[in-house]
Design a protein around this motif. Structure first.
Motif, mmCIF file in Angstrom:
data_model
loop_
_atom_site.group_PDB
_atom_site.id
_atom_site.type_symbol
_atom_site.label_atom_id
_atom_site.label_comp_id
_atom_site.label_asym_id
_atom_site.label_seq_id
_atom_site.Cartn_x
_atom_site.Cartn_y
_atom_site.Cartn_z
ATOM 1 N N ILE A 109 0.814 -1.205 0.000
ATOM 2 C CA ILE A 109 0.000 0.000 0.000
ATOM 3 C C ILE A 109 0.853 1.262 0.000
ATOM 4 O O ILE A 109 0.474 2.295 -0.534
ATOM 5 N N GLY B 77 -9.680 -2.378 2.073
ATOM 6 C CA GLY B 77 -10.049 -1.011 1.746
ATOM 7 C C GLY B 77 -9.840 -0.041 2.898
ATOM 8 O O GLY B 77 -9.622 1.167 2.690
ATOM 9 N N PHE C 183 -6.358 2.210 3.481
ATOM 10 C CA PHE C 183 -6.017 3.455 2.803
ATOM 11 C C PHE C 183 -6.135 4.675 3.720
ATOM 12 O O PHE C 183 -5.680 5.752 3.368
ATOM 13 N N ASP C 184 -6.754 4.512 4.874
ATOM 14 C CA ASP C 184 -6.904 5.611 5.830
ATOM 15 C C ASP C 184 -5.833 5.488 6.909
ATOM 16 O O ASP C 184 -5.972 4.711 7.857
ATOM 17 N N LYS D 114 1.246 6.685 1.683
ATOM 18 C CA LYS D 114 0.431 5.847 0.817
ATOM 19 C C LYS D 114 0.772 6.161 -0.640
ATOM 20 O O LYS D 114 0.917 7.334 -0.996
ATOM 21 N N GLU E 262 -5.122 3.572 -4.203
ATOM 22 C CA GLU E 262 -6.541 3.562 -3.861
ATOM 23 C C GLU E 262 -7.397 3.662 -5.122
ATOM 24 O O GLU E 262 -8.447 3.014 -5.230
ATOM 25 N N HIS E 263 -6.929 4.446 -6.088
ATOM 26 C CA HIS E 263 -7.653 4.591 -7.357
ATOM 27 C C HIS E 263 -7.739 3.262 -8.099
ATOM 28 O O HIS E 263 -8.781 2.943 -8.716
ATOM 29 N N PHE F 186 -7.583 0.234 -6.786
ATOM 30 C CA PHE F 186 -7.947 -0.881 -5.915
ATOM 31 C C PHE F 186 -9.122 -1.700 -6.434
ATOM 32 O O PHE F 186 -9.042 -2.927 -6.527
ATOM 33 N N SER F 187 -10.228 -1.049 -6.764
ATOM 34 C CA SER F 187 -11.442 -1.787 -7.137
ATOM 35 C C SER F 187 -11.229 -2.650 -8.373
ATOM 36 O O SER F 187 -11.597 -3.836 -8.402
ATOM 37 N N ARG G 179 -4.735 11.317 6.552
ATOM 38 C CA ARG G 179 -5.236 10.138 5.838
ATOM 39 C C ARG G 179 -4.166 9.522 4.940
ATOM 40 O O ARG G 179 -4.188 8.323 4.663
ATOM 41 N N ASP G 180 -3.194 10.334 4.509
ATOM 42 C CA ASP G 180 -2.184 9.863 3.565
ATOM 43 C C ASP G 180 -0.790 9.698 4.159
ATOM 44 O O ASP G 180 0.099 9.149 3.503
#
Length: 504
Positions: free
Chosen positions: A144, A201, A204-205, A163, A168-169, A171-172, A239-240
């Motif tokens: 990550i 998920g 990422f925080d 991060k 995160e972009h 990930f899905s 968060r990052d």
């Protein structure tokens, strides 16, 4: 496409979408394994087991390095998937596990310029306003993000975790590709992967991870003086970006790799040669390796005693051309990890969900550091009570009917409602995975038999991360030489206390 990727990986990766690149490499591998399986079934159904194993081993040696390289280049959740394979214990071929071990910590990160820019953007300050020093070379690069060592203005040594910008972009879409690939191999894995996806998920925080660090530190500190959990520097966490205490020492994964390499060298081979020729050494080579290791073991004992006597007499360390190998304190490490996880599950109801050897630090004073708490999971009191009841039944060697009844009541279901099959799933998932549990069969043979007898249809999502964590710890046990760990035996006291309290 395969040839182009192997010859020009950077150029191909820059042109093709990530999903196309993934499938262009994975589908040919899957097809080759399937063709081999069908060839034996149709053309040579009576082939001896050793012939089959040799054929599959050839495929493992061909494809494991390629898959490792692909996952590393794609990064993000693909690296996380490779880490899962590395800790799979006896479930997957050792060739794949050994190759994926490199993904526990040796991954490609972002440049120092990108890292500095991200930190300054997240903190809203210049690096020099927060830190008196900052090491631009990462301590490690994970799935990550990556971590850098730094010193705050007040002199406190810290680690700065950042991060990756696109993880995160991506990930899905990346997770969808992995789940589709797993469906080809094991269609029953999808419900399990749903909870895993949700939990990953949360990684990422990094502000959430900072709160988790504080919670776990406060939970463990009064009970485990030999365990270190770094504290976050709350005012510098976003968060990052996560800023936390620096934990000095060596990662367990690096120590294990050093021991593997040194042992291979003492046997007269490189580590790669040992991995590639696993199970194919001649009898003479096996005798020679055994004798060489025995001689080296005698040397280690003699040199250790000699060094101790020399220090006592002269007060100075003895300089030897070949110093004795300092063995990893395997029992202390593994027993501590088991105790910590048991305490977290049954006492705290909140546990570290990713305790692989890349996240364990061996401190110079003998303590063990726990890092990377992006994967942490809370259990309800009902979840804890179920686990305690199940472990007590397994510890007491209760009947398959009793274990299956408890599991069904909690929501574990098989397709045919076979009590014996459900009992075995509970044993293997939660407790132990040895030949006694597998009715004397080897791993893959028993899993095939169990799947044909009855397949697990439903597994409550809240236990996916717990079972994944148990699998990681079991895999670490295999690495350290503990191949028959019984979690019900290790956690009996914890489980019994929960059951007793629930009864009052």
């Amino acid at each position: 496409m395969d040839q182009l990727y192997r010859r020009y990986p950077d150029q191909v990766q820059g042109i093709l979408p990530r999903g196309v690149l993934f499938w262009s490499q994975v589908l040919p591998v899957f097809a080759h394994y399937q063709w081999t399986k069908l060839s034996f079934a149709w053309l040579d159904p009576n082939a001896p087991e050793d012939v089959r194993e040799a054929k599959y081993q050839t495929l493992h040696e061909l494809y494991a390095p390629r898959i490792k390289t692909l996952l590393r280049r794609l990064g993000g959740i693909y690296v996380k998937f490779g880490q899962e394979v590395a800790m799979a214990g006896e479930v997957l071929p050792k060739t794949y596990m050994t190759q994926m071990m490199e993904l526990l910590d040796r991954n490609e990160g972002i440049s120092s310029l990108e890292a500095v820019a991200m930190i300054e953007s997240a903190l809203g300050k210049k690096l020099s306003e927060v830190f008196s020093s900052f090491d631009e070379t990462p301590l490690g690069a994970a799935s990550i993000g990556q971590a850098h060592r730094a010193t705050l203005k007040d002199g406190r040594e810290v680690v700065v975790k950042i991060k990756y910008p696109d993880v995160e972009h991506n990930f899905s879409k990346d997770m969808r590709n992995i789940r589709q690939a797993l469906r080809l191999i094991n269609p029953e894995s999808d419900s399990y992967m749903s909870e895993i996806e949700d939990q990953i998920g949360l990684e990422f925080d990094l502000e959430r991870e900072a709160r988790t660090l504080q919670t776990v530190h406060d939970n463990l500190a009064p009970h485990f003086k030999n365990v270190v959990v770094p504290l976050p520097v709350a005012e510098h966490c976003t968060r990052d970006v996560l800023v936390m205490d620096y934990v000095p020492g060596q990662k367990l994964v690096d120590r294990i790799n050093e021991e593997f390499e040194r042992t291979a060298s003492r046997m007269g081979f490189t580590l790669d040669e040992v991995v590639q020729r696993h199970g194919s050494f001649t009898f003479g080579e096996q005798v020679q390796m055994t004798l060489r290791l025995a001689v080296w073991e005698l040397w280690d004992r003699f040199a250790s005693v000699l060094s101790a006597v020399y220090v006592r007499i002269t007060g100075q360390p003895l300089a030897l051309a070949t110093p004795p190998q300092q063995a990893i304190p395997k029992t202390a490490i593994f027993k501590t990890l088991l105790a910590v996880l048991g305490h977290q599950i049954f006492v705290d109801g909140f546990f570290h969900g990713d305790p692989h050897p890349g996240n364990l630090i061996l401190l110079p004073d003998g303590r063990i550091g726990l890092i990377d708490f992006g994967q942490a999971k809370a259990l309800t009191s009902r979840d804890v009570e179920f686990c305690a009841q199940l472990y007590e039944l397994l510890y007491q060697s209760a009947s398959p009917e009793e274990v299956a009844r408890l599991a069904r009541n909690e929501g574990f279901l098989t397709q045919k409602n076979d009590e014996y099959a459900l009992y075995k799933y509970m044993q293997i998932f939660f407790d132990r995975d040895d030949k006694e549990v597998r009715d004397g069969m080897e791993s893959m043979e028993f899993y095939t038999y169990l799947g044909e007898r009855d397949q697990l249809k439903v597994m409550p999502n809240q236990y996916s991360i717990l079972l994944r964590t148990i699998g990681i710890v079991r895999g670490l046990g295999y690495m350290l030489g503990f191949t028959e760990t019984s979690f019900s035996k290790e956690w009996h006291t914890y489980a019994a206390n929960v059951v007793a309290k629930a009864a009052h």
